[in-house]
Design a protein around this motif. Sequence first.
Motif, PDB file in Angstrom:
ATOM      1  N   HIS A 270      -2.809   5.988  -7.540  1.00  0.00           N
ATOM      2  CA  HIS A 270      -3.728   4.871  -7.740  1.00  0.00           C
ATOM      3  C   HIS A 270      -4.080   4.712  -9.207  1.00  0.00           C
ATOM      4  CE1 HIS A 270      -7.663   2.769  -7.677  1.00  0.00           C
ATOM      5  NE2 HIS A 270      -6.996   2.025  -6.811  1.00  0.00           N
ATOM      6  N   ARG A 273      -0.788   3.711 -11.263  1.00  0.00           N
ATOM      7  CA  ARG A 273      -0.111   2.463 -10.956  1.00  0.00           C
ATOM      8  C   ARG A 273      -0.890   1.259 -11.466  1.00  0.00           C
ATOM      9  NH1 ARG A 273       2.768   2.610  -5.117  1.00  0.00           N
ATOM     10  NH2 ARG A 273       2.330   4.796  -4.827  1.00  0.00           N
ATOM     11  N   THR A 277       0.707  -1.428 -13.750  1.00  0.00           N
ATOM     12  CA  THR A 277       0.768  -2.810 -13.302  1.00  0.00           C
ATOM     13  C   THR A 277       0.203  -3.735 -14.385  1.00  0.00           C
ATOM     14  OG1 THR A 277       0.408  -2.009 -11.073  1.00  0.00           O
ATOM     15  CG2 THR A 277       0.126  -4.358 -11.426  1.00  0.00           C
ATOM     16  N   GLN A 280       2.668  -4.221 -17.112  1.00  0.00           N
ATOM     17  CA  GLN A 280       3.709  -5.166 -16.746  1.00  0.00           C
ATOM     18  C   GLN A 280       3.169  -6.599 -16.774  1.00  0.00           C
ATOM     19  OE1 GLN A 280       5.481  -4.819 -12.874  1.00  0.00           O
ATOM     20  NE2 GLN A 280       7.542  -5.065 -13.707  1.00  0.00           N
ATOM     21  N   GLU A 284       4.444  -9.651 -19.084  1.00  0.00           N
ATOM     22  CA  GLU A 284       4.869 -10.919 -18.492  1.00  0.00           C
ATOM     23  C   GLU A 284       4.094 -12.078 -19.095  1.00  0.00           C
ATOM     24  OE1 GLU A 284       4.567 -11.065 -14.275  1.00  0.00           O
ATOM     25  OE2 GLU A 284       6.137  -9.576 -13.967  1.00  0.00           O
ATOM     26  N   LEU A 310       8.097   2.020 -13.038  1.00  0.00           N
ATOM     27  CA  LEU A 310       7.258   1.947 -11.844  1.00  0.00           C
ATOM     28  C   LEU A 310       8.052   2.276 -10.590  1.00  0.00           C
ATOM     29  CD1 LEU A 310       5.303  -1.246 -12.829  1.00  0.00           C
ATOM     30  CD2 LEU A 310       4.316   0.999 -12.431  1.00  0.00           C
ATOM     31  N   GLU A 314       7.482   5.266  -8.020  1.00  0.00           N
ATOM     32  CA  GLU A 314       7.380   4.963  -6.593  1.00  0.00           C
ATOM     33  C   GLU A 314       8.282   5.900  -5.779  1.00  0.00           C
ATOM     34  OE1 GLU A 314       6.133   2.029  -3.580  1.00  0.00           O
ATOM     35  OE2 GLU A 314       5.636   2.122  -5.709  1.00  0.00           O
ATOM     36  N   ARG A 327       5.138  12.763   8.196  1.00  0.00           N
ATOM     37  CA  ARG A 327       5.636  11.569   8.862  1.00  0.00           C
ATOM     38  C   ARG A 327       6.593  11.901  10.007  1.00  0.00           C
ATOM     39  NH1 ARG A 327       5.732   6.541   6.284  1.00  0.00           N
ATOM     40  NH2 ARG A 327       7.698   6.299   7.367  1.00  0.00           N
TER      41      ARG A 327
ATOM     42  N   ASP B   9     -10.316  -3.030 -10.745  1.00  0.00           N
ATOM     43  CA  ASP B   9      -9.700  -2.902 -12.066  1.00  0.00           C
ATOM     44  C   ASP B   9      -9.846  -4.252 -12.783  1.00  0.00           C
ATOM     45  OD1 ASP B   9      -8.003  -2.854 -14.243  1.00  0.00           O
ATOM     46  OD2 ASP B   9      -6.492  -1.635 -13.224  1.00  0.00           O
ATOM     47  N   ASP B  51      -7.975  -5.519  -2.802  1.00  0.00           N
ATOM     48  CA  ASP B  51      -7.517  -4.167  -3.123  1.00  0.00           C
ATOM     49  C   ASP B  51      -7.996  -3.234  -2.005  1.00  0.00           C
ATOM     50  OD1 ASP B  51      -6.371  -2.098  -4.446  1.00  0.00           O
ATOM     51  OD2 ASP B  51      -7.972  -1.838  -5.922  1.00  0.00           O
ATOM     52  N   MET B  53      -8.449   0.216  -2.238  1.00  0.00           N
ATOM     53  CA  MET B  53      -9.398   1.227  -2.706  1.00  0.00           C
ATOM     54  C   MET B  53     -10.413   0.544  -3.603  1.00  0.00           C
ATOM     55  SD  MET B  53      -7.223   4.528  -3.737  1.00  0.00           S
ATOM     56  CE  MET B  53      -6.826   5.827  -2.604  1.00  0.00           C
ATOM     57  N   ALA B  80      -2.262   0.902  -3.978  1.00  0.00           N
ATOM     58  CA  ALA B  80      -1.365   1.870  -4.596  1.00  0.00           C
ATOM     59  C   ALA B  80      -0.679   2.693  -3.521  1.00  0.00           C
ATOM     60  CB  ALA B  80      -2.154   2.775  -5.522  1.00  0.00           C
ATOM     61  N   LEU B  81      -1.170   2.602  -2.312  1.00  0.00           N
ATOM     62  CA  LEU B  81      -0.577   3.364  -1.218  1.00  0.00           C
ATOM     63  C   LEU B  81       0.505   2.514  -0.569  1.00  0.00           C
ATOM     64  CD1 LEU B  81      -3.994   4.402   0.271  1.00  0.00           C
ATOM     65  CD2 LEU B  81      -2.610   5.757  -1.274  1.00  0.00           C
ATOM     66  N   GLY B  82       1.735   2.737  -0.998  1.00  0.00           N
ATOM     67  CA  GLY B  82       2.791   1.798  -0.616  1.00  0.00           C
ATOM     68  C   GLY B  82       3.632   2.189   0.579  1.00  0.00           C
ATOM     69  N   GLU B  83       3.251   3.274   1.263  1.00  0.00           N
ATOM     70  CA  GLU B  83       4.115   3.691   2.370  1.00  0.00           C
ATOM     71  C   GLU B  83       4.064   2.714   3.539  1.00  0.00           C
ATOM     72  OE1 GLU B  83       6.341   6.000   2.709  1.00  0.00           O
ATOM     73  OE2 GLU B  83       6.068   6.619   0.637  1.00  0.00           O
ATOM     74  N   VAL B  84       5.164   2.675   4.257  1.00  0.00           N
ATOM     75  CA  VAL B  84       5.300   1.692   5.326  1.00  0.00           C
ATOM     76  C   VAL B  84       4.197   1.814   6.373  1.00  0.00           C
ATOM     77  CG1 VAL B  84       6.789   0.814   7.137  1.00  0.00           C
ATOM     78  CG2 VAL B  84       7.775   1.614   5.012  1.00  0.00           C
ATOM     79  N   GLN B  86       1.280   2.804   5.992  1.00  0.00           N
ATOM     80  CA  GLN B  86       0.019   2.282   5.487  1.00  0.00           C
ATOM     81  C   GLN B  86       0.037   0.758   5.461  1.00  0.00           C
ATOM     82  OE1 GLN B  86       0.118   4.820   2.189  1.00  0.00           O
ATOM     83  NE2 GLN B  86      -1.603   6.044   2.908  1.00  0.00           N
ATOM     84  N   LYS B 101       1.058  -1.658  -5.158  1.00  0.00           N
ATOM     85  CA  LYS B 101       1.073  -1.550  -6.616  1.00  0.00           C
ATOM     86  C   LYS B 101       2.150  -0.558  -6.962  1.00  0.00           C
ATOM     87  CE  LYS B 101      -3.809  -2.362  -7.425  1.00  0.00           C
ATOM     88  NZ  LYS B 101      -5.070  -1.737  -7.828  1.00  0.00           N
ATOM     89  N   PRO B 102       2.891  -0.705  -7.973  1.00  0.00           N
ATOM     90  CA  PRO B 102       2.824  -1.817  -8.916  1.00  0.00           C
ATOM     91  C   PRO B 102       3.580  -3.030  -8.397  1.00  0.00           C
ATOM     92  CG  PRO B 102       4.519  -0.279  -9.540  1.00  0.00           C
ATOM     93  CD  PRO B 102       3.932   0.238  -8.283  1.00  0.00           C
ATOM     94  N   TYR B 103       3.067  -4.180  -8.703  1.00  0.00           N
ATOM     95  CA  TYR B 103       3.759  -5.404  -8.288  1.00  0.00           C
ATOM     96  C   TYR B 103       3.948  -6.252  -9.525  1.00  0.00           C
ATOM     97  CZ  TYR B 103      -1.136  -6.710  -8.538  1.00  0.00           C
ATOM     98  OH  TYR B 103      -2.417  -6.877  -8.963  1.00  0.00           O
ATOM     99  N   SER B 104       4.898  -7.161  -9.444  1.00  0.00           N
ATOM    100  CA  SER B 104       5.029  -8.100 -10.549  1.00  0.00           C
ATOM    101  C   SER B 104       4.197  -9.320 -10.169  1.00  0.00           C
ATOM    102  CB  SER B 104       6.493  -8.471 -10.756  1.00  0.00           C
ATOM    103  OG  SER B 104       6.931  -9.261  -9.691  1.00  0.00           O
ATOM    104  N   PHE B 105       3.736 -10.035 -11.161  1.00  0.00           N
ATOM    105  CA  PHE B 105       2.887 -11.176 -10.860  1.00  0.00           C
ATOM    106  C   PHE B 105       3.647 -12.197 -10.009  1.00  0.00           C
ATOM    107  CE2 PHE B 105       1.196 -15.403 -11.689  1.00  0.00           C
ATOM    108  CZ  PHE B 105      -0.082 -15.218 -11.183  1.00  0.00           C
ATOM    109  N   ALA B 106       4.959 -12.347 -10.304  1.00  0.00           N
ATOM    110  CA  ALA B 106       5.765 -13.311  -9.551  1.00  0.00           C
ATOM    111  C   ALA B 106       5.735 -12.986  -8.057  1.00  0.00           C
ATOM    112  CB  ALA B 106       7.201 -13.298 -10.063  1.00  0.00           C
TER     113      ALA B 106
END
Lengths: 488, 223
Positions: A270, A273, A277, A280, A284, A310, A314, A327, B9, B51, B53, B80-84, B86, B101-106
Amino acid sequence: MRENGLMFAPIKRLFKNTVLRLSMVAAGLFAASSLVVLGYIYNATVTSELSRIDRDMNAELMELTEVYQRSGLDELNKVVFERMSREGTTTFYIYDNNGQLSFNLNAQPLFESEVTKPCWQKIPGRNTIGVRKFVYTVVDPLNPDAHPSTFRARGIFKQISPTVKLFIARDVERIMAPGERVTRALLISFFLALSLGLVSGIYVSSSFTKRIGAFNKLATDVRARDLKRRAPRNESGDELDVLAEHLNAMLDHIDTLMVAMRYAGDSIAHDLRSPLTRLQARLEAVGGEVKDPAARDALARASEDAGELLRTFESVLRIARLETGERRELLIPLDPQLVLEDIAELYEPSCEDAGLEFSLEIEGKHKIRGDRGLLSQAVSNLVENAIKYTPSGGAITVRLRRVRNGRSEISITDTGPGIPPGDRGRVKERFVRLEASRTEPGSGLGLALVDAVAEMHRAQFELGDGPGGAGSPMPGLRASLTFPRFKR
Amino acid sequence: MRILVVEDDEVAAEYVRKGLMEEGHVVDLAGDGELGLEMAKAADYDALILDRMLPKRDGLSLLQDLRKDGDTTPVLILSALGEVDQKVEGLRAGGDDYLAKPYSFAELLARVEAIGRRSDPTAAVTKLKAGELEMDLLARTVSRAGQNILLQPREFRLLECLMRHGGKVVTRTMLLEKVWDYHFDPQTNVIDVHISRLRAKIDKEFDTPLLHTVRGAGYRLQV
C-alpha cells in the motif's frame, strides 16, 4: 534385476528403520554374550574334563610303559588285567605284540551292558601317536536285537617297544553328554532370544514408525506451505508426545510470523504503490503538456519504465502471497482441458504471427484441484516464454495427458534453444535470468511465478529437453506441471 | 459526469481530479471514509472512485453502508490489494469494478467511464450498433453496411465488448478481464494480435476505419 529390487524393496525399507535396527543390535549383542556364556560353560564342563582325561591316560600310558620296560610283557599283562578287573572302570586296554592282538575287552564288563568286541582295525588312526576320538557300540544283553547304543570314547596309542603297541582309551560319553545337553539348551535359547528380539523389534518399530511417520508427513506438508497442519498428539506425555507439543508450538509461532510478514507486505504494498502510482500519474500528466518531441518521448519512456517497475513489484507480491499457501483453500475441482483450450485460443494467433506452429493435444479426460486464474497465468507464462525464445519456423505444443499413478500432466514443449540442465533449478528462482536472455525484455519472475503456482497446487514443475534432445544445438524445452491425483 | 473521489493520498487524488476534469467531468474529493460517506449520501453522483484503505472508515464498509441505503451509484474500488479474491470481495460488497494500484490514469478513466455510463446495465439489449456496423446478440451475427461478417466466438465477444463501450476507450486489461476472464497482464502483445485479426475482418474492406488504437490506453470503436 529389477524384479529382485522390487521384491526386496520392502525388506530394505524395513532395515532402514532405526528402532528395528537398534533392537536388532540389542538382540545381536544378547546373542553374542550368550555365545560367550555358552563357550564358557562348554569349556568348564567338557573341554577341561577331556584334557584331564587325556592327562590321566598319558600318565597311565607312561606308567605301563615303565612296567613293560622294567618287568616285561607278562608283568604288563598282569597289571592291565588287574586294572581291568576293578569295579566301574571305564578304561580300555588293547595291545598288540607283533601284529598279534594280545588283549582285548570282550571279557570285561565295563558297563552294565557288554561291549562288543572292539576291532583293532576299526580304531581310527591307530599307529598314529596322539589323542584319537572314536565311537564304540554296546549291545544290551537283555535285548540283543535292539539297536546297539553308540558311545563316544577317546584313546591314546603308543609304540612302547619295537614289537609292542599299546592303546588306552576311555569312555567320554558320560562327560560329553551333559555338557552337550547344556550347550544345546543354550543354543536353543539363543535362537529363541534372537527371533523374539526380531519379532518384538518389528512390532515396536512399526508402532514407532507410525508415529514418526506422522511427523514426517507433517514436515512434508509444512514444507509444501501448508502451515495450518499440526502434529497429532496422544496426550500420553511420552517423548514423542512432548516432541509433538514442541513442534506444534513452533508451528504456531511460524504461523504468527507469517501472518505478521504478510501484514507488513500488504502495508508495504500500500505504502509503495501509492507513491509509484503518483509518479506514473505525474509523468503522464507532464507528458501531455510538453511540446518538445524528444522530451515527450523521454517522458513516455520514463512512464513505461515506471509501469514496468510497478508490474515487477506486483509480480513479487503475487508470488509472495502464493507462497504463503493460504490460497490453497480456494482450489476447486476443475477440468484442465478447458483452461488449456482458453489459453490455446488466446495464444494461437500470436504463434501464427511469430511463424510458429501451435498445437494443443488433449489425451483423455482429466480433473484436478486448481485455480483457473493462477493455472492460466502459469501456462500463459510458459507459452509466452516458448514464443519468445523459439525461432521462427519452430513449433510449440501444449499437451495434457495422464502419467504414472493416474496423475495429470500439462506440458509445454518448444523447439527453441532450451535451458542447460545445470541452470534448470536456478531459473525457477526469483530474478534469475540466464545470460542468453539478458537482452530480452522480462523481469526474471515468469518461471518463479510458475513455480509458486505449482507449489500451491502441490504440482511438480519440471524443465527438460524438448524434441531436439540433449546435445543438439536446438534441444528445445519441455516444461511440465504434474498434478497430484484428484481426490474427492 | 459528476464524480466523487474518496482517497486519502492527497497527491494521487489531486492527479485523478485534474485528469478527470480535463476529460470534462466534475470532481469532488473526500480525504477519509467518514467524509466520503457523508458526501456520497448528500449529493447525487454519477460515479464513485473509492480507495479501500481509508482513515476513519474503510472503503468496503462505506460501500456496504451506501448499498444498504439503496444507493446504486456505480462504484470503482481502488486498492493496493490486487489479488483476485480481494477483487471478488470488493465486487461482492457492491462495487461495480475493481482497479488495483498501481494503475495508469488511462485505465482509471476507461473504467470510470465504463461504469458511469451503465445507466441500464442489464436492460435486454438484443442489437448493438456503431455506424454501419450492426451486431445481433440473439442470432450471433455481425454485419457492416449490410454485408455479413463471419466472426469466431471470441472475436464476437471482443467486438461486443468494444461496441457496448461504444465511443469510449477500452483498455487491454479490461478486454482481458471481460472477454477472457483473465486477471493478469500477459507480457506480450497478445491482445493486439486479436484486435488486428478483428480489425482485418471489420475494417479491411471498408473506407473508414471503425476500430481505433488509442496510444498508451487501449482501443476504441468510433464512427
